[in-house]
Design a protein around this motif. Structure first.
Motif, PDB file in Angstrom:
ATOM      1  N   LEU A   3       0.875  -1.169   0.000  1.00  0.00           N
ATOM      2  CA  LEU A   3       0.000   0.000   0.000  1.00  0.00           C
ATOM      3  C   LEU A   3       0.917   1.226   0.000  1.00  0.00           C
ATOM      4  O   LEU A   3       1.742   1.384   0.909  1.00  0.00           O
ATOM      5  CB  LEU A   3      -0.898   0.029   1.243  1.00  0.00           C
ATOM      6  N   GLY A   4       0.770   2.067  -1.017  1.00  0.00           N
ATOM      7  CA  GLY A   4       1.687   3.202  -1.131  1.00  0.00           C
ATOM      8  C   GLY A   4       1.007   4.452  -1.628  1.00  0.00           C
ATOM      9  O   GLY A   4      -0.223   4.516  -1.750  1.00  0.00           O
ATOM     10  N   ALA A   5       1.832   5.466  -1.892  1.00  0.00           N
ATOM     11  CA  ALA A   5       1.357   6.719  -2.483  1.00  0.00           C
ATOM     12  C   ALA A   5       2.530   7.206  -3.334  1.00  0.00           C
ATOM     13  O   ALA A   5       3.659   7.261  -2.834  1.00  0.00           O
ATOM     14  CB  ALA A   5       0.999   7.724  -1.400  1.00  0.00           C
ATOM     15  N   TRP A   6       2.252   7.511  -4.598  1.00  0.00           N
ATOM     16  CA  TRP A   6       3.344   7.715  -5.563  1.00  0.00           C
ATOM     17  C   TRP A   6       4.347   8.796  -5.152  1.00  0.00           C
ATOM     18  O   TRP A   6       5.523   8.708  -5.440  1.00  0.00           O
ATOM     19  CB  TRP A   6       2.782   8.010  -6.961  1.00  0.00           C
ATOM     20  N   ALA A   7       3.858   9.848  -4.459  1.00  0.00           N
ATOM     21  CA  ALA A   7       4.736  10.987  -4.156  1.00  0.00           C
ATOM     22  C   ALA A   7       5.523  10.798  -2.858  1.00  0.00           C
ATOM     23  O   ALA A   7       6.375  11.614  -2.528  1.00  0.00           O
ATOM     24  CB  ALA A   7       3.904  12.271  -4.074  1.00  0.00           C
ATOM     25  N   SER A   8       5.233   9.739  -2.118  1.00  0.00           N
ATOM     26  CA  SER A   8       5.883   9.554  -0.817  1.00  0.00           C
ATOM     27  C   SER A   8       7.241   8.878  -0.955  1.00  0.00           C
ATOM     28  O   SER A   8       7.340   7.761  -1.464  1.00  0.00           O
ATOM     29  CB  SER A   8       4.990   8.689   0.082  1.00  0.00           C
ATOM     30  N   PRO A   9       8.309   9.558  -0.486  1.00  0.00           N
ATOM     31  CA  PRO A   9       9.639   8.928  -0.534  1.00  0.00           C
ATOM     32  C   PRO A   9       9.639   7.614   0.256  1.00  0.00           C
ATOM     33  O   PRO A   9      10.266   6.645  -0.151  1.00  0.00           O
ATOM     34  CB  PRO A   9      10.553   9.947   0.151  1.00  0.00           C
ATOM     35  N   PHE A  10       8.911   7.608   1.369  1.00  0.00           N
ATOM     36  CA  PHE A  10       8.891   6.417   2.222  1.00  0.00           C
ATOM     37  C   PHE A  10       8.251   5.237   1.496  1.00  0.00           C
ATOM     38  O   PHE A  10       8.686   4.102   1.633  1.00  0.00           O
ATOM     39  CB  PHE A  10       8.152   6.727   3.520  1.00  0.00           C
ATOM     40  N   ALA A  11       7.210   5.547   0.713  1.00  0.00           N
ATOM     41  CA  ALA A  11       6.453   4.473   0.082  1.00  0.00           C
ATOM     42  C   ALA A  11       7.175   3.858  -1.112  1.00  0.00           C
ATOM     43  O   ALA A  11       6.872   2.728  -1.499  1.00  0.00           O
ATOM     44  CB  ALA A  11       5.068   4.970  -0.320  1.00  0.00           C
ATOM     45  N   ILE A  12       8.136   4.584  -1.707  1.00  0.00           N
ATOM     46  CA  ILE A  12       8.843   3.940  -2.831  1.00  0.00           C
ATOM     47  C   ILE A  12       9.952   3.006  -2.326  1.00  0.00           C
ATOM     48  O   ILE A  12      10.419   2.143  -3.057  1.00  0.00           O
ATOM     49  CB  ILE A  12       9.376   4.933  -3.894  1.00  0.00           C
ATOM     50  N   ARG A  13      10.331   3.141  -1.059  1.00  0.00           N
ATOM     51  CA  ARG A  13      11.427   2.302  -0.536  1.00  0.00           C
ATOM     52  C   ARG A  13      11.139   0.800  -0.635  1.00  0.00           C
ATOM     53  O   ARG A  13      11.973   0.058  -1.161  1.00  0.00           O
ATOM     54  CB  ARG A  13      11.730   2.699   0.911  1.00  0.00           C
ATOM     55  N   PRO A  14       9.990   0.329  -0.117  1.00  0.00           N
ATOM     56  CA  PRO A  14       9.745  -1.116  -0.213  1.00  0.00           C
ATOM     57  C   PRO A  14       9.658  -1.589  -1.663  1.00  0.00           C
ATOM     58  O   PRO A  14      10.051  -2.713  -1.969  1.00  0.00           O
ATOM     59  CB  PRO A  14       8.377  -1.301   0.464  1.00  0.00           C
ATOM     60  N   ARG A  15       9.158  -0.736  -2.547  1.00  0.00           N
ATOM     61  CA  ARG A  15       9.004  -1.137  -3.948  1.00  0.00           C
ATOM     62  C   ARG A  15      10.375  -1.348  -4.593  1.00  0.00           C
ATOM     63  O   ARG A  15      10.582  -2.289  -5.360  1.00  0.00           O
ATOM     64  CB  ARG A  15       8.200  -0.074  -4.705  1.00  0.00           C
ATOM     65  N   ILE A  16      11.317  -0.464  -4.287  1.00  0.00           N
ATOM     66  CA  ILE A  16      12.687  -0.631  -4.810  1.00  0.00           C
ATOM     67  C   ILE A  16      13.287  -1.939  -4.265  1.00  0.00           C
ATOM     68  O   ILE A  16      13.872  -2.732  -5.008  1.00  0.00           O
ATOM     69  CB  ILE A  16      13.567   0.584  -4.422  1.00  0.00           C
ATOM     70  N   ALA A  17      13.099  -2.173  -2.972  1.00  0.00           N
ATOM     71  CA  ALA A  17      13.696  -3.361  -2.342  1.00  0.00           C
ATOM     72  C   ALA A  17      13.102  -4.646  -2.916  1.00  0.00           C
ATOM     73  O   ALA A  17      13.834  -5.608  -3.191  1.00  0.00           O
ATOM     74  CB  ALA A  17      13.487  -3.306  -0.832  1.00  0.00           C
ATOM     75  N   LEU A  18      11.797  -4.666  -3.102  1.00  0.00           N
ATOM     76  CA  LEU A  18      11.167  -5.872  -3.656  1.00  0.00           C
ATOM     77  C   LEU A  18      11.659  -6.138  -5.073  1.00  0.00           C
ATOM     78  O   LEU A  18      11.915  -7.282  -5.454  1.00  0.00           O
ATOM     79  CB  LEU A  18       9.630  -5.734  -3.629  1.00  0.00           C
ATOM     80  N   THR A  19      11.819  -5.076  -5.866  1.00  0.00           N
ATOM     81  CA  THR A  19      12.321  -5.255  -7.234  1.00  0.00           C
ATOM     82  C   THR A  19      13.768  -5.755  -7.215  1.00  0.00           C
ATOM     83  O   THR A  19      14.137  -6.643  -7.984  1.00  0.00           O
ATOM     84  CB  THR A  19      12.195  -3.927  -8.021  1.00  0.00           C
TER      85      THR A  19
END
Lengths: 229, 229
Positions: A3-19
């Motif tokens: 669960l994220g929000a595109w503009a949130s720096p915090f929310a892109i962190r897990p997405r980078i790690a999973l990729t």
């Protein structure tokens, strides 16, 4: 599921790690003005993104999630270094980024011509001081890149690691702030290491699709600050 | 070697962890008004205690040190749980303690009769609001004790763990605040779990010699706030 929000720096962190770990995941964009029941139920304490739902178990707080991903999928490329001392150094700089860099960056938003008429006018001295703070923090992070990365392309050495993800997640906002503020924060002469690192980080396979575009962030910031909070 | 300061909740954390791991260490009490060259050299970024010097390698930031101790001396009793999800939950609550509990506790200091004449007078509404915040945070931590500790005596279950050390390090100050503020924060009726946990934590072998005495903390607070900062 993230669960994220595109503009949130915090929310892109897990997405980078999973990729980085080659884990497929479902992504749900939350509307932070009308949070979903799933978000509120998954993170009842803070009701904030990001949340990683692994099966039916929610994990909250971006740094907690990054460490969870690294430990849970330990067979993929490491996010934290394997040596305890190197891990401590990485954790130190990640704490520094969130405790010092983020407030310093946020602290200069109010001085922006692009937000004039929206935010209260501020004195020139206060502006110079706030800018000086960001620059001092960035200089320290330039030094840390050499020490932490041991001469490699990233804070994680030859590959993206914990500090890269934590600090790198702000790069979109750094660029938006530079544009809105008509200032240069990542100065090629003073911070050659960081300027190169920023380019490498943003063009990385695991990052480029989730790093928000500068223009979109600027529109977002204008909307955000024009509404009463 | 640990560089610390007796009244600092952060500085007693590594000492508790080292004792749990049965690691002998040299302790140096720092004078925070005249920091030693060793402290400034070991923690040039923040110049703060605690610092753990392992050989000649400095590790800074109390939570980074706790995790380092756990990983470096992994043969001793674990401080963090071994399961990645349980670790994530422990890290979540530790972040909550430092991000929410500590500011809430510090936020009521200014309302204290014991500090009257030293700090600026505040309204009764502001006082009630600040107290309400601490109590709300404590209620959540009472719930977390049940979930996180899985019915055991501590957040770490049957033994002291990461959350116990992080939250427990504030107990001395909680008691000092109760005394100075003439308030009850750890109310036996509302927070029976936390009241019992506090007693168990403070009388633990690894804790009792480093937990500061309430009277000494009160004297310390009065001196601290009476000097211009």
């Amino acid at each position: 599921m993230v669960l994220g929000a595109w503009a949130s720096p915090f929310a892109i962190r897990p997405r980078i790690a999973l990729t980085l770990k080659s884990i497929d995941y479902e992504y749900i964009e939350e509307n932070l003005r009308a949070k979903s029941d799933l978000l509120v139920k998954s993170n009842p304490v803070h009701k904030k993104v990001p949340v990683l739902l692994h099966g039916d178990r929610p994990i909250c707080e971006s740094l907690v999630i990054l460490q969870y991903i690294d430990e849970q999928w330990s067979s993929g490329p490491s996010i934290l270094p394997s040596d305890p001392y190197d891990r401590a150094i990485a954790r130190f700089w990640v704490a520094y980024v969130d405790d010092k860099f983020f407030p310093a960056l946020a602290g200069i938003l109010k001085f922006f011509p692009a937000l004039a008429g929206i935010l209260k006018a501020q004195s020139e001295e206060a502006k110079a001081e706030a800018l000086g703070q960001v620059k001092a923090v960035l200089e320290l992070l330039e030094e840390a890149l050499k020490d932490c990365g041991k001469g490699g392309a990233f804070y994680g050495g030859e590959r993206i690691g914990y500090v890269d993800i934590a600090f790198g997640s702000y790069v979109g906002w750094v660029r938006a702030v530079e544009s809105m503020g008509e200032v240069t924060l990542l100065d090629e002469e003073r911070l050659p290491g960081l300027v190169g690192w920023t380019e490498r980080f943003c063009s990385h396979e695991a990052v480029k699709d989730v790093m928000p575009e500068t223009e979109k962030l600027i529109e977002f910031a204008k909307k955000l600050f024009s509404k009463p909070t």
